[in-house]
Design a protein around this motif. Structure first.
Motif, PDB file in Angstrom:
ATOM      1  N   HIS A  94       0.831  -1.206   0.000  1.00 19.16           N
ATOM      2  CA  HIS A  94       0.000   0.000   0.000  1.00 19.16           C
ATOM      3  C   HIS A  94       0.865   1.256   0.000  1.00 19.16           C
ATOM      4  N   PHE A  95       0.381   2.262  -0.710  1.00 20.68           N
ATOM      5  CA  PHE A  95       0.936   3.606  -0.624  1.00 20.68           C
ATOM      6  C   PHE A  95      -0.232   4.573  -0.493  1.00 20.68           C
ATOM      7  N   ALA A  96      -0.141   5.491   0.483  1.00 14.09           N
ATOM      8  CA  ALA A  96      -1.237   6.432   0.754  1.00 14.09           C
ATOM      9  C   ALA A  96      -2.555   5.679   0.973  1.00 14.09           C
ATOM     10  N   LYS A  97      -2.458   4.534   1.666  1.00 12.79           N
ATOM     11  CA  LYS A  97      -3.614   3.702   2.025  1.00 12.79           C
ATOM     12  C   LYS A  97      -4.319   3.092   0.816  1.00 12.79           C
ATOM     13  N   LYS A  98      -3.643   3.026  -0.313  1.00 10.06           N
ATOM     14  CA  LYS A  98      -4.208   2.392  -1.514  1.00 10.06           C
ATOM     15  C   LYS A  98      -3.338   1.211  -1.899  1.00 10.06           C
ATOM     16  N   ARG A  99      -3.955   0.066  -2.105  1.00  8.76           N
ATOM     17  CA  ARG A  99      -3.202  -1.145  -2.440  1.00  8.76           C
ATOM     18  C   ARG A  99      -2.799  -1.134  -3.902  1.00  8.76           C
ATOM     19  N   PHE A 100      -1.529  -1.417  -4.149  1.00  8.88           N
ATOM     20  CA  PHE A 100      -1.056  -1.459  -5.530  1.00  8.88           C
ATOM     21  C   PHE A 100      -0.481  -2.811  -5.938  1.00  8.88           C
ATOM     22  N   SER A 114       7.090   6.026   1.966  1.00  9.63           N
ATOM     23  CA  SER A 114       6.391   5.336   3.056  1.00  9.63           C
ATOM     24  C   SER A 114       5.485   4.270   2.444  1.00  9.63           C
ATOM     25  N   ILE A 115       5.896   3.037   2.535  1.00 10.97           N
ATOM     26  CA  ILE A 115       5.144   1.929   1.938  1.00 10.97           C
ATOM     27  C   ILE A 115       4.769   0.948   3.043  1.00 10.97           C
ATOM     28  N   GLU A 116       3.503   0.614   3.114  1.00 10.04           N
ATOM     29  CA  GLU A 116       3.029  -0.356   4.106  1.00 10.04           C
ATOM     30  C   GLU A 116       2.817  -1.705   3.438  1.00 10.04           C
ATOM     31  N   PHE A 171      -5.229   8.690  -7.419  1.00 10.98           N
ATOM     32  CA  PHE A 171      -4.867   9.423  -6.219  1.00 10.98           C
ATOM     33  C   PHE A 171      -5.641  10.737  -6.131  1.00 10.98           C
ATOM     34  N   LYS A 172      -5.981  11.097  -4.891  1.00  7.98           N
ATOM     35  CA  LYS A 172      -6.493  12.434  -4.634  1.00  7.98           C
ATOM     36  C   LYS A 172      -5.324  13.406  -4.589  1.00  7.98           C
TER      37      LYS A 172
END
Length: 213
Positions: A89-95, A145-147, A127-128
């Motif tokens: 995820h980046f910016a709470k979006k799964r990629f 920052s990658i989760e 993305f917003k």
């Protein structure tokens, strides 16, 4: 009339007794095996591409690799890993979603296992503005920052007893600060910053349904 539970409350008495027996059985099990949490750590990681064009096709191109260390600190509990998936995820979006366990494996007592993950591809992401701003700031800094969330399908072995495979309710979160590596003319990758090993969440391998195996 003999003393005891009134007929109207016999079901309550039975339920209460069953709950007490279950609680005592679980306590005895816990004292025998003393199960501890499995520990997950991203011990090494590299990011060689992380490109997003908000004015073009809104596609994120990515290329990273991870080494995930799994520690089983238990003396009497073994774990079968049927599946480990990385959800990036980046910016709470799964990629990205990648399955690591092929083939499945067993992790014995007091054992440490390293699992490698190659995460590469592209993904359409809408993305917003705040997300684009975050991407631009981190691009300027050279660190993203990658989760990484780990989704498991496991079963436990307690002596000769095995549970059925099940999925822990909570995914294991690894919040990484990944520096972007740049390749020089001779092909050597380098970065002004370094990746530091990152502890992820832990998880208990609890009793599920006994499968008789």
């Amino acid at each position: 009339m003999a003393r005891g539970c009134h007929p109207c409350t016999s079901c309550v008495c039975t339920l209460y007794g069953a709950m007490v027996i279950f609680a005592l059985s679980f306590l005895i099990f816990w004292l025998i095996f003393l199960p501890q949490e499995l520990k997950f750590t991203v011990t090494d990681a590299s990011l060689t591409r992380f490109d997003y064009n908000s004015t073009g096709n809104n596609t994120l191109f990515y290329n990273m690799s991870l080494n995930i260390t799994i520690r089983n600190p238990n003396k009497k509990v073994g774990v079968y890993f049927n599946r480990i998936q990385t959800l990036s995820h980046f910016a709470k979006k799964r990629f990205s979603m990648v399955t690591l366990t092929s083939p499945p494996f067993y992790q014995g007592h007091k054992n440490t296992t390293v699992v490698g993950a190659a995460i590469e591809g592209q993904q359409l992401l809408l993305f917003k503005k705040k997300d684009v701003d975050k991407y631009d700031r981190e691009t300027s800094a050279g660190i993203y920052s990658i989760e990484i969330k780990l989704a498991l399908r496991v079963k436990a072995r307690y002596g000769k007893f095995k549970t059925r495979y099940y999925k822990p309710a909570e995914k294991i979160s690894c919040k990484l600060k990944l520096p972007l590596l740049h390749k020089s003319i001779n092909g050597t990758a380098s970065s002004a910053a370094q990746f530091h090993p990152t502890r992820c969440g832990n998880v208990y391998v609890i009793i599920a349904k006994y499968d008789g195996a």
